[in-house]
Design a protein around this motif. Structure first.
Motif, short mmCIF file in Angstrom:
data_model
loop_
_atom_site.label_atom_id
_atom_site.label_comp_id
_atom_site.label_asym_id
_atom_site.label_seq_id
_atom_site.Cartn_x
_atom_site.Cartn_y
_atom_site.Cartn_z
N PHE A 223 0.68 2.01 9.12
CA PHE A 223 1.34 0.89 8.44
C PHE A 223 0.31 -0.01 7.74
N GLY A 224 -0.87 -0.12 8.32
CA GLY A 224 -1.91 -0.93 7.69
C GLY A 224 -2.29 -0.40 6.32
N ARG A 225 -2.41 0.93 6.22
CA ARG A 225 -2.74 1.52 4.93
C ARG A 225 -1.56 1.43 3.96
N LEU A 226 -0.34 1.63 4.46
CA LEU A 226 0.83 1.54 3.58
C LEU A 226 0.97 0.14 2.99
N LEU A 227 0.70 -0.88 3.82
CA LEU A 227 0.87 -2.26 3.37
C LEU A 227 -0.39 -2.83 2.73
N GLY A 228 -1.45 -2.04 2.70
CA GLY A 228 -2.74 -2.58 2.27
C GLY A 228 -2.87 -2.82 0.79
N GLY A 229 -2.11 -2.14 -0.03
CA GLY A 229 -2.24 -2.29 -1.47
C GLY A 229 -0.90 -2.32 -2.16
N THR B 66 -4.08 -11.08 5.94
CA THR B 66 -3.59 -11.38 7.28
C THR B 66 -2.09 -11.12 7.43
N ALA B 67 -1.29 -11.57 6.46
CA ALA B 67 0.16 -11.39 6.57
C ALA B 67 0.53 -9.91 6.61
N ARG B 68 -0.15 -9.10 5.82
CA ARG B 68 0.14 -7.66 5.82
C ARG B 68 -0.33 -7.01 7.11
N ALA B 69 -1.46 -7.48 7.62
CA ALA B 69 -1.95 -6.96 8.89
C ALA B 69 -0.99 -7.28 10.02
N PHE B 70 -0.44 -8.50 10.02
CA PHE B 70 0.54 -8.88 11.04
C PHE B 70 1.78 -8.00 10.94
N ALA B 71 2.26 -7.76 9.72
CA ALA B 71 3.44 -6.91 9.54
C ALA B 71 3.16 -5.50 10.06
N LEU C 89 5.31 -3.89 13.17
CA LEU C 89 6.05 -2.65 13.00
C LEU C 89 5.52 -1.55 13.93
N SER C 90 4.22 -1.56 14.18
CA SER C 90 3.65 -0.55 15.08
C SER C 90 4.12 -0.75 16.51
#
Length: 256
Positions: A95-101, A218-223, A227-228
């Motif tokens: 999820f971190g990679r999906l939300l990273g960009g 940070t917001a994307r990392a939290f998401a 989700l994880s």
């Protein structure tokens, strides 16, 4: 080489120092994190063995409490913990990679939809004539479809994520003291307050770790972390539905 104790204390007192070590030497950090996590497994098994059965009282509508069990039972429950940690690490990276960009307005709905797929499979399986083997194959197919996303995380970053998410269990170890005091005082309010504090602390540390390792806001990392954790819960219930996780162990994991 930094000791497991020092690594754990850094996560508690100075998370930035712990993450500096993770980024600088991920293999050494993983070794230290393994020591922290091993101590967590031992102390958790002992704590739940000694904690009185039925405390804190379950909330209305919760499943009945499991019968009081001994050390061997709780040690067996903790054997599932590394599996759940691996799921958490894998889902956080994915999820971190999906939300990273890309645009968050597009990436976030895609991530939420992906996280909902196991739930949809679970609902279909429990409300249809889908055979157990079909449900298992669906999970395998879902894992196969996620492989390209896993490959977007480098080997070094997997090491860093593993060291970070295992090492932050130091906060669960240090919170055993207030947990024990709440049990001794027979105060459900105090116990539940400590539980909420631990959840928020873990979410904050995990989000910080994912942000540092994957370089996402940070917001994307939290998401990604949130989700994880949902994926981890769905994994637990799905393993029970497949007959791989006994009912008593499922109840113990949910009560822990």
């Amino acid at each position: 080489m930094r000791s497991a104790a020092q690594f754990g204390f850094d996560f508690i007192r100075r998370p930035s120092r712990a993450m500096d070590f993770v980024e600088r030497d991920p293999r050494a950090a993983l070794g230290a994190a393994a020591g922290v996590y091993a101590l967590y497994l031992v102390t958790a098994a002992l704590f739940y063995t000694l904690k009185p059965d039925g405390f804190p009282p379950p909330v209305p509508g919760a499943p009945p409490e499991i019968a009081e069990r001994g050390l061997w039972f709780w040690a067996g429950v903790q054997l599932w913990s590394p599996v759940l940690l691996a799921v958490w690490i894998a889902a956080s990276g994915w999820f971190g990679r999906l939300l990273g960009g890309g645009r968050l307005a597009l990436r976030l709905p895609a991530a939420v939809f992906t996280a909902a797929i196991p739930l949809l499979l679970f609902v279909v399986y429990n409300n249809s004539a889908m055979p157990r083997w079909g449900f298992g194959l669906s999970w395998l197919a879902l894992g196969a479809l996620m492989i390209p996303g896993f490959r977007r995380v480098s080997r070094e970053d997997w090491l860093r994520l593993s060291a970070s998410l295992a090492g932050l269990h130091a906060c669960a170890i240090v919170l055993l003291l207030p947990f024990s005091l709440a049990v001794a005082a027979r105060s459900p309010l105090a116990y539940n307050t400590v539980e909420m504090a631990m959840l928020l602390w873990v979410l904050a540390l995990a989000s910080y770790a994912v942000r540092r390792v994957l370089g996402v806001p940070t917001a994307r990392a939290f998401a990604a972390v949130f989700l994880s954790l949902l994926a981890q819960i769905l994994f637990v219930f799905s393993m029970h539905s497949l007959g791989l996780l006994p009912k008593e162990v499922l109840k113990a994991l949910m009560a822990a």
